[in-house]
Design a protein around this motif. Sequence first.
Motif, short mmCIF file in Angstrom:
data_model
loop_
_atom_site.label_atom_id
_atom_site.label_comp_id
_atom_site.label_asym_id
_atom_site.label_seq_id
_atom_site.Cartn_x
_atom_site.Cartn_y
_atom_site.Cartn_z
N ARG A 74 -14.70 78.80 3.61
CA ARG A 74 -13.39 78.97 2.96
C ARG A 74 -13.47 78.67 1.47
O ARG A 74 -12.93 79.39 0.66
N PHE A 75 -14.12 77.57 1.13
CA PHE A 75 -14.37 77.21 -0.27
C PHE A 75 -15.79 76.68 -0.38
O PHE A 75 -16.29 76.01 0.53
N VAL B 190 -30.28 81.74 0.31
CA VAL B 190 -28.85 81.63 0.06
C VAL B 190 -28.59 80.25 -0.51
O VAL B 190 -28.96 79.23 0.08
N VAL B 191 -27.96 80.19 -1.67
CA VAL B 191 -27.76 78.94 -2.41
C VAL B 191 -26.39 78.35 -2.03
O VAL B 191 -25.56 79.00 -1.41
N GLY B 192 -26.18 77.07 -2.38
CA GLY B 192 -24.88 76.42 -2.21
C GLY B 192 -24.86 75.38 -1.12
O GLY B 192 -25.38 75.62 -0.03
N HIS B 193 -24.24 74.22 -1.40
CA HIS B 193 -24.21 73.16 -0.38
C HIS B 193 -22.89 72.38 -0.33
O HIS B 193 -22.73 71.49 0.50
N GLU B 194 -21.93 72.70 -1.21
CA GLU B 194 -20.62 72.03 -1.16
C GLU B 194 -19.65 72.93 -0.42
O GLU B 194 -19.28 74.00 -0.91
N LEU B 195 -19.20 72.50 0.73
CA LEU B 195 -18.57 73.41 1.68
C LEU B 195 -17.26 72.88 2.24
O LEU B 195 -17.13 71.69 2.54
N LEU B 196 -16.30 73.78 2.40
CA LEU B 196 -15.22 73.61 3.35
C LEU B 196 -15.13 74.91 4.13
O LEU B 196 -15.08 75.99 3.55
N GLY B 197 -15.15 74.79 5.46
CA GLY B 197 -15.13 75.99 6.27
C GLY B 197 -14.55 75.76 7.64
O GLY B 197 -14.12 74.65 7.99
N GLU B 198 -14.56 76.82 8.41
CA GLU B 198 -13.98 76.79 9.76
C GLU B 198 -15.05 77.17 10.77
O GLU B 198 -15.75 78.18 10.61
N VAL B 199 -15.18 76.37 11.81
CA VAL B 199 -16.13 76.66 12.88
C VAL B 199 -15.70 77.94 13.60
O VAL B 199 -14.53 78.08 13.99
N VAL B 200 -16.62 78.88 13.75
CA VAL B 200 -16.33 80.11 14.51
C VAL B 200 -17.15 80.19 15.79
O VAL B 200 -16.80 80.94 16.70
N GLU B 201 -18.23 79.41 15.85
CA GLU B 201 -19.06 79.40 17.06
C GLU B 201 -19.85 78.10 17.09
O GLU B 201 -20.35 77.65 16.06
N ALA B 202 -19.94 77.49 18.26
CA ALA B 202 -20.69 76.24 18.41
C ALA B 202 -21.63 76.36 19.60
O ALA B 202 -21.24 76.85 20.67
N GLY B 203 -22.89 75.91 19.40
CA GLY B 203 -23.83 75.89 20.51
C GLY B 203 -23.40 74.89 21.57
O GLY B 203 -22.58 73.99 21.30
N PRO B 204 -23.93 74.98 22.77
CA PRO B 204 -23.49 74.11 23.87
C PRO B 204 -23.69 72.62 23.59
O PRO B 204 -22.84 71.81 23.96
N GLU B 205 -24.77 72.24 22.92
CA GLU B 205 -24.97 70.82 22.60
C GLU B 205 -24.06 70.38 21.47
O GLU B 205 -23.58 69.23 21.46
N ALA B 206 -23.79 71.27 20.52
CA ALA B 206 -22.86 70.94 19.43
C ALA B 206 -21.47 70.70 19.99
O ALA B 206 -20.75 69.80 19.53
N GLU B 207 -21.09 71.47 21.00
CA GLU B 207 -19.78 71.28 21.62
C GLU B 207 -19.77 70.05 22.51
O GLU B 207 -18.83 69.24 22.45
N ARG B 208 -20.83 69.84 23.27
CA ARG B 208 -20.87 68.70 24.20
C ARG B 208 -21.01 67.37 23.46
O ARG B 208 -20.28 66.42 23.76
N ASP B 209 -21.91 67.29 22.49
CA ASP B 209 -22.22 66.01 21.85
C ASP B 209 -21.31 65.68 20.67
O ASP B 209 -21.09 64.51 20.37
N TYR B 210 -20.80 66.72 19.98
CA TYR B 210 -20.00 66.48 18.79
C TYR B 210 -18.56 66.96 18.93
O TYR B 210 -17.73 66.69 18.07
N GLY B 211 -18.28 67.70 19.97
CA GLY B 211 -16.92 68.16 20.23
C GLY B 211 -16.46 69.32 19.37
O GLY B 211 -15.26 69.63 19.33
N TYR B 212 -17.38 70.01 18.68
CA TYR B 212 -16.97 71.11 17.82
C TYR B 212 -16.60 72.34 18.64
O TYR B 212 -17.23 72.66 19.64
N LYS B 213 -15.57 73.03 18.14
CA LYS B 213 -15.08 74.24 18.80
C LYS B 213 -14.52 75.17 17.74
O LYS B 213 -14.20 74.73 16.61
N PRO B 214 -14.41 76.45 18.03
CA PRO B 214 -13.85 77.38 17.05
C PRO B 214 -12.48 76.93 16.55
O PRO B 214 -11.64 76.48 17.33
N GLY B 215 -12.29 77.03 15.23
CA GLY B 215 -11.05 76.62 14.61
C GLY B 215 -11.12 75.27 13.92
O GLY B 215 -10.26 74.96 13.08
N ASP B 216 -12.12 74.46 14.25
CA ASP B 216 -12.27 73.15 13.60
C ASP B 216 -12.61 73.34 12.12
O ASP B 216 -13.42 74.20 11.76
#
Length: 388
Positions: free
Chosen positions: A50-51, A84-110
Motif C-alpha cells: 500500500r505504501f 527488487v529494491v525497498g524495505h519500508e512497507l505498509l501492506g495487506e496480506v493477500v495469501e498466507a502459507g499454512p505455517e504462517a497462518e497456524r503459527d502467526y495467525g496471518y490471514k488475508p486482509g491483515d
Amino acid sequence: MSDSMWALVFDRSKDAWSTSRGLRKQQVPRPRLDVSKDYRDAGEVIVKTRFAGFCGSDRGIWFRRAFGDMIAESLDREQKDVRVVGHELLGEVVEAGPEAERDYGYKPGDVVSTESHIICNTCYQCRIGDNHVCETARIIGISHDGCFAEYVKLPAQTLWPTDLRKIRPEVAALQEPFGNAVHACTKVNLRGKSVAIIGCGTIGLFAVAVARALGARQVIGVEPMPTHIRMARALGADAVVEPSQQTESSYVHDAAITEQVLALTGGVGVDVAMEMSGSNAALNTALSAVRRGGHVIMFGLKSGDAVIEQIDRVIVEGITLHSVVGRRIFETWHITRNLLESREPNLQDLVWKVILDEGRGTVLPFSEYEPGRFEEAIKVHPKVLLRF
C-alpha cells in the motif's frame, strides 16, 4: 491473476553498477506460494503493498554509493540479474502459507509492516537474543527482493501487525526507519539528559522527536540544511547548530560546533552525543562535544576506515561508545508502536505534519513513477513515500 507485476529494480543485465544510477520500473514475475515446490513457502506470506518508504539505504543504491557488493553477491547466489529494491512497507496480506497462518495467525486482509532483516534463528547471536545482528541475515530490498513492487513475498516471522485505527497509514509505513531512531535513543537512558544529535537527516529528525518524548531535558541538533534546521526545531530541538565548512574527506572535528555545544551546556558538554550523519568529522565532533563520562551513539553508516582524534581522551575521560544497527527484534518495534500510537506526545502527527509535510510532494503515486522527477523529490524531502 497476472503472472507479472510492476516493480522498481536494479537490473544488472541492463545497467552496470559503476556507470548507472536510479531504479528501473519494469515487469517482474509476481511472487507465488507453492509448498509443493518449496517447503519454505509454508511459512511465507504474500503482501500487497500500500505504501513503501524510500530511505537512506535506497539512496545509496540509487546513486550507487552503497550495497553494490551485497546486491551482486545475492544475485549470484540466486542466479538472476534483477533485484527488487525497498524495505519500508505498509501492506495487506493477500495469501498466507499454512505455517504462517497456524503459527502467526496471518490471514488475508491483515495489515502489516515489516522488519527489514530476515534472520536465521539458529546462529549464536539469534539464540542468545541478539538476533538484530544475526550472522546470516538477509536484508529486504538488498539481498532479498523488496517492496517497491505491487506484491512482496516475505517470511511471516518478519511481519509486524499494524492497527490503522490507531496510526495513519503513511506514518505506519515508516515504522522501520522510525525504529532506527528509537533503537539509538534507547541505547542509554535519556530521561533528564542533554542530547546532541549530529546530522538531522531523516533518522536524525526522528531522533529529535524520540529523544524529547523519552524525557531528554535538552536536545541540540547539528545540521547545515535550512529546511532540516526548521524541521528539527519543529520536532522539539531547543537549539540547532550549523556546521562550519568542511571537506568530506576531513576527519577533524568542527571546533565551532564543539564551542557552541559547550556554551549551551554551561561548559560541561552533552550527556549523550548521537552521530547520525556517517562522516568521520561528525564522529570526532560528537566525541569532542560529549562530557566526561558521557556516551556517544554511533549510528551513521560509513564503510572503510576512520580516524579517532585523541583516543586517550575517550579512555581517560571515561567516554562510552555505542554502535547501533537496525532495531532490536522485536523489542524496538514494541516501543515504536507505543510511541507512535500515543497521543501524549503525539509523535505520529509530528511525523505527518513536519517530516512528510502532510503529503505535499512526499507521497508519490507509484503508477506515475518517472526517475527524473523522483530523484528531484528525494533530493528535496528527507522522506518520500510511494503510494500503490
